[in-house]
Design an enzyme around this catalytic site. Structure first.
Site, PDB file in Angstrom:
ATOM      1  N   GLU A  91      13.968  61.182  78.857  1.00 23.39           N
ATOM      2  CA  GLU A  91      14.689  60.703  77.691  1.00 23.39           C
ATOM      3  C   GLU A  91      14.984  61.828  76.709  1.00 23.39           C
ATOM      4  O   GLU A  91      14.208  62.781  76.597  1.00 23.39           O
ATOM      5  CB  GLU A  91      13.873  59.598  77.014  1.00 23.39           C
ATOM      6  CG  GLU A  91      13.843  58.359  77.879  1.00 23.39           C
ATOM      7  CD  GLU A  91      12.859  57.293  77.402  1.00 23.39           C
ATOM      8  OE1 GLU A  91      13.298  56.152  77.228  1.00 23.39           O
ATOM      9  OE2 GLU A  91      11.685  57.604  77.213  1.00 23.39           O
ATOM     10  N   CYS A 104      15.824  65.592  70.215  1.00 21.47           N
ATOM     11  CA  CYS A 104      14.486  65.692  70.792  1.00 21.47           C
ATOM     12  C   CYS A 104      14.651  65.726  72.310  1.00 21.47           C
ATOM     13  O   CYS A 104      15.232  64.819  72.896  1.00 21.47           O
ATOM     14  CB  CYS A 104      13.691  64.466  70.331  1.00 21.47           C
ATOM     15  SG  CYS A 104      12.039  64.375  71.012  1.00 21.47           S
ATOM     16  N   CYS A 111       3.800  63.919  82.344  1.00 23.19           N
ATOM     17  CA  CYS A 111       3.052  65.027  81.748  1.00 23.19           C
ATOM     18  C   CYS A 111       1.644  65.007  82.316  1.00 23.19           C
ATOM     19  O   CYS A 111       1.049  63.943  82.478  1.00 23.19           O
ATOM     20  CB  CYS A 111       2.997  64.878  80.224  1.00 23.19           C
ATOM     21  SG  CYS A 111       2.120  66.253  79.423  1.00 23.19           S
ATOM     22  N   CYS A 115      -2.775  62.915  77.207  1.00 20.73           N
ATOM     23  CA  CYS A 115      -3.338  62.534  75.908  1.00 20.73           C
ATOM     24  C   CYS A 115      -3.485  61.009  75.826  1.00 20.73           C
ATOM     25  O   CYS A 115      -2.630  60.265  76.311  1.00 20.73           O
ATOM     26  CB  CYS A 115      -2.446  63.036  74.780  1.00 20.73           C
ATOM     27  SG  CYS A 115      -2.304  64.826  74.777  1.00 20.73           S
ATOM     28  N   CYS A 118      -0.580  58.781  74.201  1.00 21.01           N
ATOM     29  CA  CYS A 118       0.815  59.089  74.538  1.00 21.01           C
ATOM     30  C   CYS A 118       1.228  58.356  75.809  1.00 21.01           C
ATOM     31  O   CYS A 118       0.543  58.458  76.832  1.00 21.01           O
ATOM     32  CB  CYS A 118       0.951  60.600  74.733  1.00 21.01           C
ATOM     33  SG  CYS A 118       2.553  61.097  75.379  1.00 21.01           S
ATOM     34  N   CYS A 345       8.227  58.808  68.660  1.00 20.22           N
ATOM     35  CA  CYS A 345       7.306  59.740  69.336  1.00 20.22           C
ATOM     36  C   CYS A 345       6.332  59.009  70.229  1.00 20.22           C
ATOM     37  O   CYS A 345       5.726  58.039  69.818  1.00 20.22           O
ATOM     38  CB  CYS A 345       6.431  60.470  68.323  1.00 20.22           C
ATOM     39  SG  CYS A 345       7.320  61.516  67.260  1.00 20.22           S
TER      40      CYS A 345
HETATM   41  N1  SAH Z   1       3.681  67.786  74.868  1.00 21.03           N
HETATM   42  C1  SAH Z   1       4.056  68.264  73.599  1.00 21.03           C
HETATM   43  C2  SAH Z   1       5.405  67.758  73.134  1.00 21.03           C
HETATM   44  C3  SAH Z   1       5.741  66.329  73.408  1.00 21.03           C
HETATM   45  S1  SAH Z   1       4.860  65.111  72.500  1.00 21.03           S
HETATM   46  C4  SAH Z   1       2.994  67.957  72.576  1.00 21.03           C
HETATM   47  O1  SAH Z   1       2.074  67.204  72.879  1.00 21.03           O
HETATM   48  O2  SAH Z   1       3.072  68.515  71.485  1.00 21.03           O
HETATM   49  C5  SAH Z   1       5.581  65.269  70.881  1.00 21.03           C
HETATM   50  C6  SAH Z   1       4.688  64.776  69.763  1.00 21.03           C
HETATM   51  O3  SAH Z   1       4.553  63.351  69.802  1.00 21.03           O
HETATM   52  C7  SAH Z   1       3.294  65.340  69.831  1.00 21.03           C
HETATM   53  O4  SAH Z   1       2.841  65.760  68.591  1.00 21.03           O
HETATM   54  C8  SAH Z   1       2.513  64.147  70.293  1.00 21.03           C
HETATM   55  O5  SAH Z   1       1.164  64.282  69.963  1.00 21.03           O
HETATM   56  C9  SAH Z   1       3.188  63.015  69.596  1.00 21.03           C
HETATM   57  N2  SAH Z   1       2.887  61.717  70.165  1.00 21.03           N
HETATM   58  C10 SAH Z   1       2.609  61.421  71.451  1.00 21.03           C
HETATM   59  N3  SAH Z   1       2.377  60.117  71.607  1.00 21.03           N
HETATM   60  C11 SAH Z   1       2.505  59.548  70.384  1.00 21.03           C
HETATM   61  C12 SAH Z   1       2.409  58.209  69.906  1.00 21.03           C
HETATM   62  N4  SAH Z   1       2.152  57.189  70.722  1.00 21.03           N
HETATM   63  N5  SAH Z   1       2.621  58.010  68.591  1.00 21.03           N
HETATM   64  C13 SAH Z   1       2.924  59.028  67.769  1.00 21.03           C
HETATM   65  N6  SAH Z   1       3.037  60.289  68.165  1.00 21.03           N
HETATM   66  C14 SAH Z   1       2.827  60.567  69.465  1.00 21.03           C
HETATM   67 FE1  SF4 Z   2       1.791  65.417  77.291  1.00 21.43          FE
HETATM   68 FE2  SF4 Z   2       2.077  63.353  75.642  1.00 21.43          FE
HETATM   69 FE3  SF4 Z   2      -0.044  64.962  75.412  1.00 21.43          FE
HETATM   70 FE4  SF4 Z   2       2.398  65.868  74.691  1.00 21.43          FE
HETATM   71  S1  SF4 Z   2       1.259  64.194  73.733  1.00 21.43           S
HETATM   72  S2  SF4 Z   2       0.854  66.916  75.945  1.00 21.43           S
HETATM   73  S3  SF4 Z   2       3.665  64.787  76.223  1.00 21.43           S
HETATM   74  S4  SF4 Z   2       0.439  63.650  77.174  1.00 21.43           S
END
Ligand code: SAH
Ligand code: SF4
Length: 381
Positions: A91, A104, A111, A115, A118, A345
């Site tokens: 996306e 974005c 990934c 996390c 996420c 996000c």
């Molecule tokens: N992998 C990279 C970039 C993609 S995620 C990273 O982790 O930085 C982009 C941002 O969205 C990151 O700061 C991540 O922590 C945040 N993010 C991921 N899942 C989220 C969620 N469910 N709610 C709010 N922010 C989130």
């Molecule tokens: Fe990967 Fe999501 Fe963690 Fe960013 S926030 S590193 S996209 S798992």
């Protein structure tokens, strides 16, 4: 097989032209046609010699991604789901603001970092995107938006954030040429300060990025200590907080901005208490005796069903922000955009293994479904 010219930065394109026995400056012309005018057809490139155009026809292509769906939010945010084959999709999201247009962009299908908060992380890792697939998101969005918003050829996207699906620094080889296309004056001409790589903290690659292609850096911190960060961002076990902050300080020696943006996703009862805020302020101000020059960006958690986590209540986000601001740290709370289309996000799942589910979701939202989309972005050329 024909080479996809979206895979090349200008230097790569010059090497490709040299292989075809063409002068290097032809690469600049070609690059401008592709990125500045959105051309996808060599026939349009009327200032290139016919012989070159014929050579290109038989050896090269300009291959974008096909769009599975496009959703437009009430606030003007637009989300595209792109097909990257084998049941995978990624996306990209356009976020218009008064003084800028931000895209974005995704770097991977899925990934591997995983996390907890996420949805991309929950989906697991499918594969790295190629340079061409990263660039194609910008190429498509920019030229689509110029037509959609009737800008008369004026640029729409002023900022790119690598904050879509995937961990960009785990796809470094493909990322760097893509960044160069974004920055190149003959490409999108974006300022280094307006291209942001966001990372969960791949320490060695932060160092390499500083040397190879310094752009603005956002680091997803989410916790003020290792015990908590280990649980939220599994990569922390490999690159703990102290190492990460050291890398941030080294990066600042090369960075186009004099601060790092720390992202902090606010999770109810997990990392959002006043003591966390105080510990965080102490960490970023006193790490290694000098702290890290930074801004804090608090992101209200965007829930998704499998996470089992809850968004922090607003009063707690405000209280958290106040502790940081009172300590003298510039702190912003991110506005959630595109909530109604799951474009916020961490809601980027891009999983089309189950197409019926996606199709139903699309139908329910009564949004435009473009399929297939002609890779024709050339109207204003
Ligand atoms: N992998 C990279 C970039 C993609 S995620 C990273 O982790 O930085 C982009 C941002 O969205 C990151 O700061 C991540 O922590 C945040 N993010 C991921 N899942 C989220 C969620 N469910 N709610 C709010 N922010 C989130
Ligand atoms: Fe990967 Fe999501 Fe963690 Fe960013 S926030 S590193 S996209 S798992």
């Amino acid at each position: 097989m024909a080479a996809n010219l979206l895979d090349h930065d200008l230097e790569g394109l010059a090497a490709f032209c040299a292989e075809l026995g063409e002068k290097k400056f032809r690469a600049t012309q070609l690059f401008r046609w592709i990125h500045q005018k959105g051309a996808s057809d060599f026939g349009q490139m009327t200032d290139l010699a016919k012989s070159l155009r014929e050579k290109l026809e038989s050896n090269a292509c300009i291959q974008g991604l096909s769009v599975i769906s496009q959703h437009e939010s009430a606030d003007g945010t637009i989300k595209w789901l792109f097909d990257v084959g084998a049941g995978n999709a990624v996306e990209a999201v356009f976020i218009p603001e008064d003084d800028r247009g931000t895209l974005c962009v995704s770097s991977q299908a899925g990934c591997a970092v995983g996390c907890r908060f996420c949805s991309t992380g929950h989906q697991g890792f499918s594969r790295n995107l190629t340079t061409g697939e990263i660039v194609a998101q910008l190429w498509f969005a920019e030229h689509f938006l110029r037509r959609h918003l009737h800008t008369g050829g004026e640029r729409v996207i002023s900022n790119v954030v690598m904050m879509g699906m995937g961990e960009p620094l785990q796809n470094y080889q493909a990322l760097v040429p893509a960044l160069r296309v974004m920055l190149d004056d003959h490409g999108y001409g974006l300022s280094r300060r307006r291209v942001t790589v966001s990372t969960s903290g791949v320490v060695p690659m932060i160092d390499r990025l500083g040397e190879d292609c310094p752009v603005a850096l956002a680091v997803s911190l989410h916790a003020p200590n290792d015990a908590l960060r280990d649980k939220l961002v599994p990569l922390n076990k490999k690159y703990p907080v102290a190492d990460l902050l050291d890398a941030c300080n080294r990066y600042l020696e090369h960075a186009p901005r004099d601060f790092i943006t720390f992202e902090y996703c606010m999770l109810d009862g997990v990392n959002d208490l006043p003591e966390h805020a105080r510990e965080l302020a102490h960490l970023v101000q006193h790490h290694a005796g000098r702290g890290v020059s930074c801004k804090l960006n608090l992101i209200p958690f965007n829930p998704f069903p499998a996470s089992g986590l809850v968004r922090s209540p607003q009063h707690r986000v405000q209280a958290f922000a106040k502790v940081l601001s009172d300590a003298g740290i510039v702190t912003t709370v991110r506005k959630t955009r595109g909530d109604d289309i799951d474009a916020a996000c961490g809601q980027l799942a891009g999983d089309v293994q189950d197409r019926t589910r996606v199709d139903r979701r699309i139908a329910q939202q009564r949004t435009i479904v473009l399929r297939p989309v002609p890779a024709d972005s050339t109207k204003e050329a």
